[in-house]
Design an enzyme around this catalytic site. Structure first.
Site, PDB file in Angstrom:
ATOM      1  CG  HIS A 101     -13.616 -28.623 -36.674  1.00 33.21           C
ATOM      2  ND1 HIS A 101     -14.680 -29.492 -36.631  1.00 33.21           N
ATOM      3  CD2 HIS A 101     -13.841 -27.702 -35.691  1.00 33.21           C
ATOM      4  CE1 HIS A 101     -15.513 -29.125 -35.662  1.00 33.21           C
ATOM      5  NE2 HIS A 101     -15.028 -28.050 -35.080  1.00 33.21           N
ATOM      6  CG  HIS A 175     -17.541 -24.157 -36.197  1.00 29.84           C
ATOM      7  ND1 HIS A 175     -17.484 -23.334 -35.089  1.00 29.84           N
ATOM      8  CD2 HIS A 175     -17.212 -25.393 -35.751  1.00 29.84           C
ATOM      9  CE1 HIS A 175     -17.117 -24.033 -34.032  1.00 29.84           C
ATOM     10  NE2 HIS A 175     -16.941 -25.294 -34.406  1.00 29.84           N
ATOM     11  CD  GLU A 309     -19.858 -27.421 -34.420  1.00 31.16           C
ATOM     12  OE1 GLU A 309     -18.985 -28.176 -34.932  1.00 31.16           O
ATOM     13  OE2 GLU A 309     -19.774 -26.996 -33.252  1.00 31.16           O
TER      14      GLU A 309
END
Length: 345
Positions: A101, A175, A309
């Site tokens: 991420h 997220h 996501e």
């Protein structure tokens, strides 16, 4: 349609978007984080349907990325490195030996510039960010815009746009952890989810794609007709076990852009429809979440939320045949995901 702005400390701002149907969306300029989405249940009672911290200070660490914009690359990059145009790029090892991420310098840790807008039918905030080459190990200077728009038909639209002066890797997502029971009254065990996907990506024990795409048919990953998330939580299927008795997998969407996911909670009557032009998504069912987070309504626990996501696949950096995430210099990255909230009797 209304916008209310609250100034917090540390140059943080909180934007509350609201419509006349009882829906509200709260967004921080820090990390572009969605802290709250309030929507009515079948009886008209408005309640929050995403996980958010009780104390805003907890968003500084935010180990589970609650509500945040994720970039430059959403997901795990194996070995925290990739090659592009003959050059090798080494990234921060932020998840064991892998990069997750965007690492500690990801977009979730930035204060974004903001611009509000509203009309009779919508209210929103545009967030913008310039990321210099080398700050996070990725090539290219990057200009990013993410726009959150609340409409009068209870849709939250997220538009992503980015430009680079050097070919780079990029796939952005949000997220947020959804829980349609309202105010976290229960887990997501009984959430019924439908996904337009006949293929998912196999993971190894470190949650890294093996390069194989598996058929969903005949497995707990077949959501084409809809099933409860608990089917995977209680399964002995190896891929569910690897993910911590749940899901943390990339689903490749079938067909063209459009309605790709629905999630519903029978008790509250809430239903969420996800439309996107992304090629797939990671569905994560908070399998590794424990009781250590103080959320707005209660302490956290396993299976308290589910993330959808929508994004490209970082596996494409190492394997052929996966939805790509390369943004060429001079091209513009444009993606859109819409979350629409309804009720059922």
């Amino acid at each position: 349609m209304k916008i209310k702005t609250e100034v917090l400390k540390n140059d943080w701002k909180l934007f509350e978007l609201s419509n006349d149907n009882g829906m509200k969306v709260s967004v921080l300029n820090y990390g572009g984080i969605i802290t709250n989405i309030t929507v009515p249940d079948r009886n008209g009672k408005p309640e929050n349907v995403v996980l958010g911290y009780k104390d805003y200070e907890d968003y500084v660490q935010n180990p589970v990325f609650l509500g945040a914009i994720i970039g430059r690359v959403a997901g795990r990059i194996a070995g925290a490195e990739f090659s592009l145009n003959g050059e090798n790029y080494e990234l921060e090892k932020s998840d064991g030996e892998n990069h997750l991420h965007g690492g500690s310098k990801g977009f979730h840790q930035e204060i974004w510039d903001t611009r509000e807008f509203q009309s009779d039918t919508e209210a929103g905030v545009e967030l913008s960010l310039t990321r210099k080459e080398g700050v996070d190990g990725y090539p290219g200077n990057l200009d990013v815009k993410v726009t959150y728009t609340l409409t009068d038909n209870n849709s939250l639209q997220i538009n992503y746009q980015a430009d680079t002066d050097k070919t780079t890797a990029l796939t952005l997502t949000n997220h947020s952890y959804f829980n349609l029971t309202g105010d976290l009254k229960g887990t997501v065990h009984d959430h019924k989810v439908k996904i337009d996907s006949s293929k998912f990506v196999e993971l190894d024990e470190n949650l890294i794609p093996t390069g194989r795409q598996l058929d969903t048919a005949g497995t707990t990953f077949d959501f084409r007709e809809g099933q409860r998330l608990s089917e995977g939580f209680n399964s002995s299927y190896e891929q569910n076990k690897i993910a911590g008795d749940g899901y943390d997998h990339y689903f490749i969407f079938d067909g063209e852009a459009g309605e790709k996911v629905t999630a519903s909670d029978e008790t509250s009557g809430r239903k969420m429809v996800v439309e996107t032009d992304q090629p797939g998504m990671v569905m994560y069912t908070s399998n590794s979440m424990d009781s250590s987070l103080q959320l707005a309504e209660r302490d956290s626990e396993k299976y308290l939320g589910v993330c959808f996501e929508t994004q490209g696949s970082p596996a494409s950096l190492q394997h052929d045949g996966f939805p790509g995430i390369i943004l060429e210099a001079g091209e513009t990255y444009k993606k859109k995901t819409v979350f629409t909230f309804l009720t059922e009797d």
